[in-house]
Structure formats: structure tokens, C-alpha cells
Write an enzyme that holds these catalytic residues in place. Structure first.
Site, short mmCIF file in Angstrom:
data_model
loop_
_atom_site.label_atom_id
_atom_site.label_comp_id
_atom_site.label_asym_id
_atom_site.label_seq_id
_atom_site.Cartn_x
_atom_site.Cartn_y
_atom_site.Cartn_z
N LEU A 74 -8.08 -3.25 -8.44
CA LEU A 74 -7.67 -4.66 -8.35
C LEU A 74 -8.12 -5.25 -7.03
CD1 LEU A 74 -3.96 -4.46 -9.57
CD2 LEU A 74 -5.84 -5.58 -10.76
N LYS A 118 -0.50 -8.07 -1.82
CA LYS A 118 0.03 -6.95 -1.04
C LYS A 118 1.11 -7.38 -0.05
CE LYS A 118 -1.91 -3.30 -0.93
NZ LYS A 118 -3.00 -2.41 -1.10
N GLU A 126 4.11 -8.15 -11.81
CA GLU A 126 4.65 -6.79 -11.92
C GLU A 126 4.64 -6.11 -10.55
OE1 GLU A 126 2.05 -5.02 -14.85
OE2 GLU A 126 2.18 -6.81 -16.13
N LYS A 176 4.09 -3.71 -7.78
CA LYS A 176 3.05 -2.68 -7.79
C LYS A 176 3.61 -1.40 -7.18
CE LYS A 176 -1.75 -2.12 -6.27
NZ LYS A 176 -1.63 -0.98 -5.40
N GLU A 196 -5.46 1.05 8.69
CA GLU A 196 -6.76 1.38 9.26
C GLU A 196 -7.79 1.56 8.15
OE1 GLU A 196 -6.37 4.42 12.26
OE2 GLU A 196 -8.55 4.66 12.32
N CYS A 217 25.12 7.09 30.95
CA CYS A 217 26.19 8.06 31.16
C CYS A 217 26.24 8.33 32.67
CB CYS A 217 25.85 9.33 30.39
SG CYS A 217 26.87 10.73 30.81
N LYS A 249 -1.08 -10.68 -13.45
CA LYS A 249 -2.10 -10.62 -14.51
C LYS A 249 -1.97 -11.87 -15.35
CE LYS A 249 -1.34 -5.68 -14.86
NZ LYS A 249 -0.62 -4.65 -15.60
N CYS A 256 30.39 8.03 27.18
CA CYS A 256 29.23 8.74 26.67
C CYS A 256 29.61 9.51 25.40
CB CYS A 256 28.71 9.71 27.74
SG CYS A 256 27.43 10.81 27.11
N CYS A 282 26.51 16.99 31.12
CA CYS A 282 26.50 16.31 29.82
C CYS A 282 25.54 17.07 28.91
CB CYS A 282 26.05 14.86 29.99
SG CYS A 282 25.84 13.98 28.43
S1 IVH Z 1 -3.09 -2.84 -13.83
C1 IVH Z 1 -7.05 -3.51 -14.51
N1 IVH Z 1 -0.56 -2.97 -13.24
O1 IVH Z 1 -2.66 -0.52 -8.74
C2 IVH Z 1 -5.95 -3.52 -13.60
N2 IVH Z 1 -1.94 -1.60 -11.89
O2 IVH Z 1 -5.27 -1.37 -7.37
C3 IVH Z 1 -5.58 -2.24 -12.99
N3 IVH Z 1 -0.73 -0.41 -10.12
O3 IVH Z 1 -4.93 1.69 -10.16
C4 IVH Z 1 -4.32 -1.67 -13.42
N4 IVH Z 1 1.26 -1.18 -10.62
O4 IVH Z 1 -2.57 2.50 -9.68
C5 IVH Z 1 -1.74 -2.44 -12.90
N5 IVH Z 1 1.70 -3.17 -12.89
C6 IVH Z 1 0.53 -2.64 -12.56
C7 IVH Z 1 0.40 -1.73 -11.49
C8 IVH Z 1 -0.87 -1.25 -11.17
C9 IVH Z 1 0.57 -0.39 -9.83
C10 IVH Z 1 -1.77 0.35 -9.39
C11 IVH Z 1 -2.61 1.21 -10.25
C12 IVH Z 1 -4.00 0.68 -10.14
C13 IVH Z 1 -3.95 0.01 -8.81
C14 IVH Z 1 -4.98 -1.08 -8.70
#
Ligand code: IVH
Length: 676
Positions: free
Chosen positions: A84, A309, A117, A119, A36, A427, A285, A403, A434
């Protein structure tokens, strides 16, 4: 829409988001789920992109997170902590790469390497090290300035206090995520909504000794300010972090091409349920620092990174066990006990499997890896089983034939309407024999729409049952309060409150009483119909003597199913004893009838448009007082359509099709005047 209206809508949304932020970041107590929140945030960003005049300092395009709370000293970050951008599917990733190519003027000539990586869904922190010593630790705050939470961070084992490696930069901010593992979170009974809030809440304890009690973890992934860092790639930096003594995510990878990012995304998503920590996506990245530098940032997010996500309403987990719950009507419901997973900010550890048939159809087994969905208010359920991950020793789940609570035989009833066997196994015990059914029946008896006994919730029913204080509903009115007063957690005041709320419910309308009995197929509506027909408890009790159950068929709305169920109810001695005792203990008020032979008896009405000088609610009660009823659809069951100002044309056309009588307000009022 006019500009004024758009602005109004925009500021309304900003106001709501600010409120949600406050609950989320300051109080660590979110009032809506992540989905939401994301929808609201997106709609604000969309409005801004469509109307350039919309601006607010509280917009998510300006602020990152929320202002630091007042409890801690605020300190500016030497390099801002950015946010991000999000991606949800392959298309978003293709666009992300395309934009990068365009910006670098590359036209796909470059094969980009990414650091992928997982998250972690925790709280980010920035740790300042000078000459290898941990000096200050800040929370993200609003991205520009954070809270000084150094003392609390010092309690975390994963954060090195001193680093003596020769190649560790002389001055650097190491950034990463603070989080709590799911299994540790499980042990913190009930204090926080989810692991993320637990991490945030414990980091903000005023007393570091309180923080120390919570097993917080730290995983490092980036840096802010740095002096003396001689590294060219993110993957090398992650390697170095490990050498320096930081923990890094074991699932970090370097990957080329969007296709391979997608492959990795699915692989990680499949493993998500078996990880010890919550992840809510994967951060990509650009691996090369030089390219990162060239790309730079847009507003508050880097151009060189994106968060891919996971879906906010489903997740993958493993079935640890299948339990069979017995409901009030004897239905056996299988429930999967799953490894707890975080779905859209809520930790899910149970998923309903609905019934025996569902288990057979999907061949769901203990040990299976399953996709769980949790959307809106719907109970989490299993969408599918990942057969590839099934252990070859796994066995089909055998649904119990007796049951699990009382050992009685169970059956699947034949449904005479659908001409099929029911999907639900039940049951066959008559009810209070019961244990599980009895407890559920008592919970129903005290529930909101039945006796509505204040302070007598489900937990108390279970507790009193365990203590042998109640076995049947009538026991509620015979409780020995001196015993309760001596129980753990009870005192004079709470006992006196309970006594009061039980006593005032001793007077009860007949219809509520019928409903409270929890007779199968007799819900609120049917209870009302029966009460209007029988008027008094005396007549109800007579049913057991006269056995004239079939007379009930004259009640419009009551059918064979209901009658059989009532007959069944009266054939049970415990039920008869309960009725007799309750009748002695309670004052069951006769049904009060509105005029049953009024002018509009058996007539149905519908109103469209605005009436003059009378509200809809009043018109409705006038009709009901005269024994008519209001229905909400135009159908052949409708007798009169009353037309007010600006009626719905479709309703009038439909009414004409069904040959429904159409009345103006005056014509309708005239009908009334005939009687008075
Ligand atoms: S890099 C400049 N690396 O995600 C890029 N963030 O929405 C920002 N997070 O505030 C950070 N794992 O809390 C980066 N491997 C990762 C991450 C990561 C989790 C979180 C972090 C950041 C948020 C961004």
C-alpha cells in the site's frame, strides 16, 4: 551531482536497504527502527523519481517485502499480494482523492465511500480454500511468491479449517493479518523485539508444535484469487467474512469524505493505547469493487487504497502506575508505568516523568490517557495529558516527601547559581545507608568508565545485592567465590572469568578511582583535574585529616559546588571506611603528568586547514606534551590560531576580531624549536 555520483549513492542505499530487509524479514531481528527504515526507503524512491535512469531489482518500487526464506517451500500467489502507498497527513489524503477523481474523470462530482480499517501491524497471510476446506496457507514473501506455512497456520484457532456456508465461494484466497496481542507478547519474556517480530518468528518455526505454543490471532480483510464471490462492496465482504467464521477488525467503518476520515483517524489514534493489538495506521479502501476494478494498480500498490500511518515516534497510552526511582545521587525520579504500546517498532512500557515539578506542571495522574514520545535515543516521556478522557474520580498525584527506599527526609536543594530551588527532590541519606542509592553507587563503581570490570554488569550487582554478597564497593574485592560457584547459573568457568576480571582491575589509575567513588559533581573531567593536582591516593586520604578542602579551589575547573560535595563525602564514616579498605585492597597508581611547565603552559591553540607533514592528532599531542591545550572555538580564550592549507576564512576573521595571534605552521614550529 554527476550521474556517476548519483548512481553510486543510489546503489549504496539499495545495498543498505537489502541488508535491513534481510534482518527484518529473514532473521526477524530488525537492526534499525521503522522510522529510519522508512526514511531510507523514501530517499530511494525520491532518487528514482528524480532520475529515471536509476533502476534496481532490489528497489522498494519493485519488491514487496523480501524474498521468502529457504526453509519453506515457495509457492506463487495466484493473485499477487500488493503493498500500500502511505499517507501521513490530510494533504496526502486530499491528493489521494484528487488523483482518483482525475483518473475517473470525475472532477469532484463523486462522493467516494471508503472502508476504513485499522491497520494491524502483523504479518500478512493468504489462505486458499477449496470447496470450503482450508488447503494451503502462504506468507506474503516477495508479493509474487510466498512460503508455504500451511501447517503452522493450522495451529491458529482464528483460522477456520472448514466453512460450510452456502454462499462461501468454491475457490478463494482469504487474506488477512497474523499477529500477537500485546498482553500475550508481554508473557513471552525477551525473545522478540516487538509483537510483529514475535508473530513473524513463530510463524516461521520449522516445527508447528512450536508455533502452537504462541497464541497467534488472525484477522481477515481482503481476498486474492476468487471464483464464485457475489459481492459488490468491501464493507459487505467484511460482513460476510464474519458470517463465514473469520474474525474482522471491530473498528472497521465505512466513511465518506476526507474530513470524516481525519475525524475517525484521530478517534482511533486516541484509542490506540487501549487496544489489545498494535495498529500502525488506518487503511482506506474505496468501498465499491467496481470502482476498485476501474482504478487498478500502479506498480505494486492499488490506486484505490492507501495506508494512513500514525506517527512513528509517538503514541497514546494509559498510565497504570507512577513509581519513584532513586538514583545514585539520591534524585527521586518519577516513572510512569504505562500500558505497553508499540512506538516505531519498540514496545514502550515506562515513560519518565522527569521530576516532581513536571508532574505538577502537567498535572499527570495515575489513570490518565497520555501522549508518549519516543524519539531517537531519548528516554520515552509524556508529552501531554488528554484531560477529556480523565476519570472524574481521579486524584492528584502526591509526590512522596520521604525516600521510598530508606525513609529519609527528602529535600529540594537551593541552587546558588540559578538562585532557585532545584526541580529535583533528593534523598538526604548520606549514600550507602539508602539501599537504592547504594546499589546504584556500586553499579557506577563497576561501570565502563570507572573500574570497568568485565562481566560485572548491572544485573549482577542487583543479584549479588539480593544475595547479600555485596553492600559496599570494597566487598567486590572480598567476594567468596566458592559461594558464587554454587549459585544458579554459575559454574567453574564463569566464576574463574569473574575472578580474573576483578583481579586485573585491582590496579587502577588514580583518576579512575576518584571517578568510581561517584562523588556528586565529580565526573570524569573533574576526577582527572583532582588526580593531576593531588597526584596520589595518599594526598587524597590526607584531605580527611587536614580538612584543607578549600585548597582545591586552586584547581582550574573546580568550584565551590564540587568542594562542598567533596567535603560532604569526607564527612561520612562509611565513605572513610570504604576509602581506607579500598586503599589496602587495591594498587592505586599515581597520576602521571605530562610536562606541566612546558613551553605552552596555559596557552590555548586551535588549528585550521591542513598542516604539512604532520597530522592533526600528532600536532595536538605535540601541543599537549608541551603543556598547551587545544580548544574547539575561536573565542577570547584562544591564544593562537595555527593556519594550514585551505583554512576556514570565518575562523581567521573571528580570530582577528578577538585579537588572537595567528601563526603559520612554520611560525608555530619555530616556537617549539626555541626550547629544543
Ligand atoms: S489490504 C491491496 N487491509 O498492510 C491492499 N492490508 O502495506 C493490501 N494490512 O500487506 C492489503 N491491515 O500486511 C489491507 N485492513 C487491511 C490491512 C492491511 C493491515 C497490512 C497488510 C499489507 C500491508 C500493506
Amino acid at each position: 551531482m554527476t550521474r556517476k555520483k548519483i548512481e553510486k549513492e543510489y546503489y549504496k542505499k539499495i545495498k543498505k536497504l537489502t541488508k535491513l530487509n534481510k534482518f527484518y524479514y529473514e532473521k526477524n531481528n530488525p537492526i534499525v527502527d521503522d522510522k529510519e527504515y522508512d526514511i531510507l526507503k523514501k530517499s530511494i524512491l525520491k532518487l528514482e523519481s528524480e532520475h529515471s535512469y536509476l533502476k534496481s531489482e532490489n528497489s522498494p518500487s519493485v519488491i514487496v517485502g523480501f524474498k521468502p526464506s529457504k526453509n519453506f517451500r515457495k509457492v506463487p500467489h495466484r493473485v499477487p499480494m500488493l503493498s500500500l502507498a502511505n499517507a501521513f497527513d490530510q494533504n496526502d489524503l486530499n491528493n489521494f482523492e484528487k488523483k482518483i477523481m482525475n483518473y475517473l474523470n470525475q472532477k469532484n462530482r463523486l462522493e467516494i465511500e471508503y472502508s476504513a480499517e485499522p491497520k494491524i501491524d502483523g504479518i500478512s497471510a493468504s489462505l486458499s480454500y477449496k470447496d470450503g476446506n482450508f488447503i494451503t496457507g502462504l506468507s506474503r514473501g516477495d508479493g509474487r511468491e510466498g512460503e508455504d506455512i500451511t501447517e503452522n497456520l493450522k495451529t491458529i484457532n482464528d483460522i477456520p479449517q472448514k466453512i460450510s456456508s452456502k454462499d462461501f465461494p468454491e475457490d478463494i484466497e482469504i487474506r488477512g493479518e497474523i499477529f500477537i496481542q500485546n498482553n500475550d507478547f508481554k508473557k513471552l519474556t525477551g525473545k522478540f523485539a516487538n509483537p510483529r517480530n514475535a508473530a513473524s518468528g513463530s510463524l516461521r518455526q520449522k516445527n508447528p508444535l512450536e508455533t502452537k505454543k504462541i497464541p497467534l490471532k488472525f484477522i481477515a480483510y481482503t481476498f486474492g484469487y476468487e471464483k464464485g464471490l457475489k459481492i459488490n462492496k468491501q464493507s459487505e465482504f467484511l460482513k460476510k467474512l464474519k458470517e463465514w467464521g473469520f474474525k474482522t477488525n471491530p473498528l472497521n467503518k465505512t466513511i465518506k469524505s476526507v474530513k470524516n476520515l481525519m475525524k475517525n483517524y484521530h478517534e482511533v489514534e486516541n484509542r490506540r493505547g487501549s487496544l489489545d493489538f498494535d495498529i500502525d495506521g488506518i487503511v482506506y479502501k474505496i468501498n465499491d469493487f467496481q470502482l476498485q476494478k476501474r482504478l487498478g494498480n500502479i506498480a505494486n500498490a492499488p490506486r484505490w487504497a492507501i495506508a494512513h500511518k500514525f506517527s512513528a515516534n509517538n503514541g497514546i497510552s494509559k498510565i497504570e502506575n507512577i513509581e519513584i526511582q532513586v538514583g545514585r545521587t539520591g534524585a527521586l525520579t518519577p516513572v510512569a508505568k504505562i500500558r505497553p504500546i508499540n512506538i516505531g517498532g519498540v514496545v514502550v512500557s515506562n515513560a519518565t516523568l522527569h521530576n516532581e515539578e513536571e508532574i505538577i506542571r502537567k498535572d499527570i495522574r495515575v489513570g490518565d490517557t497520555v501522549l508518549i514520545e519516543r524519539a531517537g535515543d531519548v528516554i520515552p516521556h509524556v508529552i501531554s495529558v488528554d484531560l477529556k478522557q480523565r476519570n472524574n474520580k481521579s486524584k492528584k498525584f502526591v509526590f512522596p516527601i520521604s525516600c521510598p527506599s530508606c525513609g529519609s527526609k527528602t529535600i529540594k536543594e537551593y541552587n546558588s547559581i540559578t538562585k532557585k530551588e532545584d526541580a529535583v527532590r533528593r534523598c538526604t541519606s548520606e549514600g550507602f545507608e539508602c539501599e537504592k542509592i547504594a546499589i546504584e553507587k556500586i553499579k557506577h563503581f563497576v561501570s565502563k568508565e570507572a573500574f570497568n570490570i568485565d562481566g560485572f554488569g548491572k544485573k549482577i550487582v542487583e543479584n549479588f545485592w539480593k544475595l547479600n554478597l555485596i553492600r559496599l564497593p570494597q566487598d567486590i574485592f572480598k567476594l567468596d567465590f566458592t559461594v558464587i560457584e554454587n549459585l544458579d547459573g554459575w559454574g567453574k568457568q564463569s566464576v574463574s572469568n569473574l575472578k580474573y576480571s576483578i583481579n586485573i582491575k585491582k590496579t587502577i589509575p588514580f583518576e579512575k578511582f576518584i571517578f568510581a567513588l561517584g562523588i556528586r559533581h565529580i565526573g570524569l573531567e573533574n576526577a582527572k583535574l583532582i588526580s593531576k593536582n593531588l597526584i596520589s591516593i595518599k594526598n587524597f586520604l590526607l584531605l580527611s585529616k587536614t580538612k584543607k578542602f578549600n585548597d582545591l579551589i586552586n584547581i582550574d575547573g573546580i568550584g565551590e559546588t564540587q568542594i562542598n560535595s567533596i567535603r560532604n563525602f569526607f564527612s561520612n564514616n562509611i565513605n572513610l571506611k570504604m576509602l581506607k579498605e579500598l586503599n589496602e585492597l587495591l594498587d592505586i597508581k599515581d597520576a602521571v603528568l605530562s610536562k606541566s611547565n612546558g613551553l605552552f603552559t596555559n596557552k590555548t591553540f586551535m588549528i585550521t586547514g591542513k598542516l604539512e607533514g604532520i597530522s592533526r592528532a600528532e600536532a595536538k599531542s605535540v601541543i599537549e606534551e608541551n603543556s598547551g591545550s587545544i580548544i574547539s572555538n575561536v573565542s577570547k580564550k584562544l591564544d593562537y590560531l595555527i593556519i594550514g592549507e585551505k583554512p576556514t576564512k570565518r575562523k581567521i576573521d573571528l580570530a582577528k576580531d578577538f585579537k588572537v595571534k595567528i601563526l603559520s605552521q612554520d611560525e608555530w614550529l619555530n616556537m617549539l624549536n626555541k626550547t629544543s
